[in-house]
Design a protein around this motif. Structure first.
Motif, mmCIF file in Angstrom:
data_model
loop_
_atom_site.group_PDB
_atom_site.id
_atom_site.type_symbol
_atom_site.label_atom_id
_atom_site.label_comp_id
_atom_site.label_asym_id
_atom_site.label_seq_id
_atom_site.Cartn_x
_atom_site.Cartn_y
_atom_site.Cartn_z
ATOM 1 N N SER A 23 -5.287 3.073 -7.743
ATOM 2 C CA SER A 23 -4.409 3.733 -8.805
ATOM 3 C C SER A 23 -6.030 4.078 -9.715
ATOM 4 O O SER A 23 -5.717 5.168 -10.871
ATOM 5 N N ARG A 76 -7.421 2.377 -11.674
ATOM 6 C CA ARG A 76 -7.839 1.424 -12.570
ATOM 7 C C ARG A 76 -7.065 0.349 -12.905
ATOM 8 O O ARG A 76 -5.737 0.183 -11.842
ATOM 9 N N HIS A 87 1.125 -5.615 -16.028
ATOM 10 C CA HIS A 87 2.144 -5.055 -15.847
ATOM 11 C C HIS A 87 3.397 -6.187 -16.310
ATOM 12 O O HIS A 87 4.581 -6.636 -17.054
#
Length: 287
Positions: A223, A225, A229
């Motif tokens: 991703s 980075r 979540h």
């Protein structure tokens, strides 16, 4: 109709009511004196008993019905158990309460749900099943409980925020007692799924003095980075919620969400983890 003193049914009832032994003992003690009280609504009976909620009464009612100590007559519930049977149950529940006070686990965990809309099909299905139903059905109620409990710090991890979620966050931080440090860890405010709603209430967050951190770091991950979540609300290092609920309208009252409220040693561990998160996140100085 005589009592159905089936020991297996009584054991099931006591096991089912043990998590709320104190409240259940108050309800059954009241019914031993005023058996007609079970014929009214849950809210009416809870107000007469005192120090119990309508949900506590609903759980006690279902347990009595399942144990054969009450029966449904049209739209009313009729108590079958004798006052003596109820008083014996009260003494058993008091014993359970005393045991639980002196034999506590390292962590105390309570299930927290959000019902997908009022009078949902899911809620009806849960209520129709035997056994103890969850006591807490609105995640937002737990958030308020945590905000009111905080004495030093209230820390919220919220990766996604919409307008309803931002309004709730402002309300939660506003009800904290004076001197409580309010922390919000979010994804970058430059991203619409977090920043647009936050910035709409930016003046209120500034007025309250909320400390804001953006956790999104460059990474070698696919991703590109490192971010988060997790959805967490932590009150000091004593009590926390962790679960699926974002600070968004869909999660707060329109979707089935599931989490737990945890008190005990795990809260201290989580407090350390969130301190580490804030140490690597980017403080937002001006918003």
């Amino acid at each position: 109709m005589p009592d159905r003193n089936n020991e297996a049914d009584i054991d099931v009832l006591l096991n089912g009511l043990s998590p709320l032994a104190r409240q259940a003992s108050r309800i059954l003690a009241y019914l031993a004196e005023f058996p007609d009280g079970l014929g009214g609504s849950d809210a009416a009976l809870s107000s007469r008993v005192g120090e119990v909620s309508a949900e506590h009464v609903a759980i006690a009612r279902r347990s009595l019905l399942a144990a054969g100590l009450a029966m449904q007559v049209n739209f009313s519930t009729k108590l079958i158990a004798t006052p003596e049977t109820l008083r014996n149950l009260v003494e058993n529940l008091k014993g359970i309460e005393a045991y639980l006070r002196s034999h506590t686990d390292r962590n105390v965990v309570e299930l927290v749900l959000t019902e997908p809309g009022a009078k949902s099909t899911l809620r009806k299905a849960i209520d129709s099943l035997p056994g103890l139903s969850p006591i807490m059905f609105q995640t937002s109620d737990v958030f308020f409980r945590l905000a009111r409990a905080a004495k030093r710090d209230l820390v919220v991890l919220a990766p996604f925020i919409d307008n309803q979620g931002a309004d709730l966050l402002v309300e939660l931080f506003s009800i904290c007692r004076p001197g409580v440090h309010c922390h919000l860890v979010c994804r970058p405010l430059s991203e619409p799924q977090c920043g647009e709603a936050f910035l709409r209430r930016a003046d209120d967050f500034r007025r309250i003095g909320v400390l804001v951190y953006e956790y999104a770091l460059p990474s070698t991950l696919p991703s590109g980075r490192e971010t988060f979540h997790a959805k967490v609300v932590l009150s000091d290092d004593d009590l926390f919620y962790v679960g699926s609920s974002n600070f968004m309208g869909s999660a707060l009252d329109r979707s089935f969400e599931c989490g737990v409220l945890v008190g005990g040693g795990a809260a201290k561990e989580l407090s350390s983890v969130l301190e580490a998160v804030r140490s690597i996140a980017k403080p937002v100085r001006h918003y």
